[in-house]
Design a protein around this motif. Structure first.
Motif, PDB file in Angstrom:
ATOM      1  N   UNK A 128      10.062  -7.237  -2.690  1.00 56.14           N
ATOM      2  CA  UNK A 128       9.021  -8.259  -2.717  1.00 56.14           C
ATOM      3  C   UNK A 128       8.694  -8.776  -1.314  1.00 56.14           C
ATOM      4  N   UNK A 129       9.680  -8.692  -0.405  1.00 55.17           N
ATOM      5  CA  UNK A 129       9.459  -9.196   0.948  1.00 55.17           C
ATOM      6  C   UNK A 129       9.197  -8.069   1.942  1.00 55.17           C
ATOM      7  N   UNK A 130       8.775  -6.913   1.431  1.00 52.21           N
ATOM      8  CA  UNK A 130       8.489  -5.781   2.297  1.00 52.21           C
ATOM      9  C   UNK A 130       7.360  -6.118   3.272  1.00 52.21           C
ATOM     10  N   UNK A 131       7.456  -5.590   4.484  1.00 52.21           N
ATOM     11  CA  UNK A 131       6.382  -5.779   5.453  1.00 52.21           C
ATOM     12  C   UNK A 131       5.099  -5.166   4.917  1.00 52.21           C
ATOM     13  N   UNK A 132       3.994  -5.836   5.154  1.00 56.68           N
ATOM     14  CA  UNK A 132       2.717  -5.385   4.604  1.00 56.68           C
ATOM     15  C   UNK A 132       2.381  -3.971   5.072  1.00 56.68           C
ATOM     16  N   UNK A 133       2.686  -3.658   6.327  1.00 56.65           N
ATOM     17  CA  UNK A 133       2.399  -2.329   6.866  1.00 56.65           C
ATOM     18  C   UNK A 133       3.112  -1.249   6.059  1.00 56.65           C
ATOM     19  N   UNK A 134       4.382  -1.483   5.767  1.00 57.18           N
ATOM     20  CA  UNK A 134       5.170  -0.504   5.001  1.00 57.18           C
ATOM     21  C   UNK A 134       4.695  -0.420   3.562  1.00 57.18           C
ATOM     22  N   UNK A 135       4.426  -1.573   2.952  1.00 55.77           N
ATOM     23  CA  UNK A 135       3.962  -1.599   1.559  1.00 55.77           C
ATOM     24  C   UNK A 135       2.624  -0.877   1.405  1.00 55.77           C
ATOM     25  N   UNK A 136       1.747  -1.053   2.371  1.00 60.17           N
ATOM     26  CA  UNK A 136       0.446  -0.367   2.349  1.00 60.17           C
ATOM     27  C   UNK A 136       0.648   1.138   2.483  1.00 60.17           C
ATOM     28  N   UNK A 137       1.516   1.546   3.407  1.00 65.53           N
ATOM     29  CA  UNK A 137       1.755   2.969   3.652  1.00 65.53           C
ATOM     30  C   UNK A 137       2.301   3.675   2.413  1.00 65.53           C
ATOM     31  N   UNK A 138       3.250   3.033   1.723  1.00 62.27           N
ATOM     32  CA  UNK A 138       3.900   3.682   0.577  1.00 62.27           C
ATOM     33  C   UNK A 138       3.117   3.485  -0.709  1.00 62.27           C
ATOM     34  N   UNK A 139       2.782   2.239  -1.023  1.00 61.97           N
ATOM     35  CA  UNK A 139       2.197   1.931  -2.333  1.00 61.97           C
ATOM     36  C   UNK A 139       0.716   2.272  -2.443  1.00 61.97           C
ATOM     37  N   UNK A 140       0.004   2.217  -1.323  1.00 61.30           N
ATOM     38  CA  UNK A 140      -1.435   2.514  -1.368  1.00 61.30           C
ATOM     39  C   UNK A 140      -1.731   3.911  -0.828  1.00 61.30           C
TER      40      UNK A 140
END
Length: 531
Positions: A128-140
């Motif tokens: 839940x506290x993942x960095x936005x850059x990483x979350x965008x790279x993996x999830x999107x």
């Protein structure tokens, strides 16, 4: 009847097994919680030909070592016993969902394109506290790369994308449809690409807006991406709510993490967690992981069925344009419990008091837990039952020359409770007609092999085994030491109540002294008023 005969009978009566027999399946996120259960089910039940898993080296372990670690776990004992050579069906494909193009080599890319029939995209960062850059790279972007790969596959029958019921948690009413986010996925990707890491972290709260964390935010944007980019693909979206221990297969109550509800149960059971900011009267929407996986397999069947029945453009694997909107074509399944078999947070935690009957050797204190609806009251509990005991314990540890750990532990617990509070203090009204209709369309044999109807789950039976599963599979505390654990737990109980009643007596004494002081001070005035 021979094993082969039983398989033939099963195939004749099972539409889902018929789809998967001899199939070549691609699975992302195989090392995750849901991915491990899905991989086991595919190998044990579905009679597939090959299972391709995209995996990367991690923490000093190679791809093969990571797979071996999974297969050596208790989750796979039944599979190893029934099908000793099952691992031969697994094909390791080196890749990374955080890299563009999934980090695939040209050879592996070509292999997947020409071989794969069915895709399960379960890879995601769930922090839940993942960095936005990483979350965008993996999830999107990882999802976009999967869609691009799928579009090249001439034999693709079904693609199941794993989302979450809370992808649109800013809405109170959540139907099985797409919702338009405040920022489109393309805008967020462009924004993250144009900024450095430090700037991105600074503006993350602004970008998130009403979303509580980067996980649910990027999952919402991944759905937005699918609406835009999945035209022509045979795809369905699974939205499970809070995913917890297995209900029955391959073993009862298996779990390998303590996120969400399981974390609250574990913390309370070992005596660490005393208070949770939570409304006990709202629904605790959770689903067993094995039942969620069965739903995913059934979704693959339904999507594949539409693929064969609807050869026109909406399901053809081409870029042909149609007059239909993608949101009218792509089915979404809200896999939740609150619509058919609700249980409140209060009922959930009450049933988990079963832990008292089976204490762990790793308990640090006697069970004393409460749900507090109001944040202010919860904070008072935290100060007196979390922070002060932790401070006293750490001071004692320093005096004895030991390493103080309790304050750091409670910092992590505080972070955890703050995260879960968003979901334990809000009520959502989910609709799951697609899930219910899918169940109705399944054959009697499929309903046995791929049971996922939440209305059939007995919460009391299920939760009585949940804490045992957490203790055995996650805490790794053997039941062989039950007698020793019980003796130790009784001591903790006596110590707890000794301190509890001592503090109460002290407070009563202080209150008595205060009242006595004011009585002596204002006695004459009060008597004069009364006269």
């Amino acid at each position: 009847m021979t094993t082969m005969d039983k398989k033939d009978v099963g195939l004749r009566n099972s539409n889902i097994l018929e789809l998967f027999q001899g199939a070549q399946v691609l699975l992302t996120g195989a090392t995750g919680f849901m991915g491990q259960v899905l991989m086991e089910k595919l190998l044990r039940t579905c009679q597939i030909d090959k299972l391709y898993i995209i995996i990367r080296p991690k923490k000093g372990m190679t791809e093969k070592e990571r797979l071996k670690k999974i297969f050596d776990s208790s989750l796979y004992e039944r599979l190893q016993r029934e099908q000793p050579n099952c691992i031969s069906k697994v094909v390791l494909v080196t890749g990374d969902n955080e890299q563009r193009g999934l980090g695939l080599s040209k050879e592996d890319h070509a292999l997947l394109v020409h071989r794969v029939n069915i895709i399960f995209h379960a890879a995601a960062t769930v922090r839940f506290d993942e960095k936005l850059t990483t979350a965008v790279a993996i999830n999107i972007l990882g999802t976009k790369d999967m869609l691009d790969l799928a579009r090249e596959m001439p034999h693709l029958k079904a693609f199941v994308h794993f989302s979450t019921a809370y992808s649109n948690c800013i809405m109170k009413e959540i139907d099985e449809k797409f919702y338009m986010p405040a920022m489109r996925w393309t805008e967020v990707v462009q924004l993250v690409d144009s900024l450095d890491q430090e700037t991105t972290e600074i503006i993350t709260p602004i970008v998130l807006g009403e979303w509580p964390n980067t996980y649910s935010f990027t999952k919402a944007l991944a759905e937005d991406l699918i609406r835009d980019e999945a035209r022509g693909l045979p795809i369905g979206i699974l939205r499970p709510s809070i995913v917890v221990n297995t209900a029955s297969e391959p073993v009862v109550a298996w779990i390998n993490n303590v996120y969400g509800a399981a974390g609250a149960v574990t913390g309370a059971a070992i005596g660490l967690l005393k208070s949770l900011h939570c409304d006990k009267d709202i629904a605790a929407d959770m689903v067993p992981v094995d039942m969620a996986i069965n739903a995913a397999l059934a979704i693959a069947w339904e999507v594949a069925q539409h693929t064969s029945e609807n050869k026109p453009a909406q399901y053809l694997n081409t870029k042909m344009k149609t007059t239909c909107k993608n949101e009218d074509i792509i089915p979404i399944y809200n896999y939740v419990s609150s619509t058919q078999n609700p249980i409140t947070w209060g009922e959930f935690m009450k049933l988990n008091e079963y832990a008292i009957n089976y204490p762990s050797l790793k308990c640090i204190w006697y069970y004393f837990f409460t749900l507090n609806k109001h944040r202010f009251i919860h904070n008072i509990y935290v100060i007196f039952l979390h922070l002060l005991p932790a401070l006293i314990t750490d001071i004692g540890a320093k005096i004895m020359g030991k390493k103080p750990i309790m304050c750091k532990a409670y910092q992590k617990i505080s972070k955890f409770t703050d995260v879960i509070a968003y979901f334990s203090t809000k009520q959502w009204n989910f609709h799951n007609n697609n899930v219910q209709n899918l169940w109705k369309r399944m054959s009697p044999q499929d309903k046995i092999l791929f049971k996922f109807d939440m209305a059939l789950l007995d919460w009391e039976v299920y939760l009585s085994s949940m804490i045992k599963g957490i203790r055995f599979y996650f805490i790794k505390d053997s039941f062989e030491h039950a007698e020793k654990a019980e003796t130790r737990y009784q001591r903790l109980k006596y110590l707890h109540y000794t301190i509890f009643y001592s503090v109460q007596l002290m407070l009563l004494y202080v209150a008595y002294k205060i009242v006595l002081h004011y009585w002596i001070t204002f006695k004459d005035v009060l008597l004069e008023i009364l006269q």
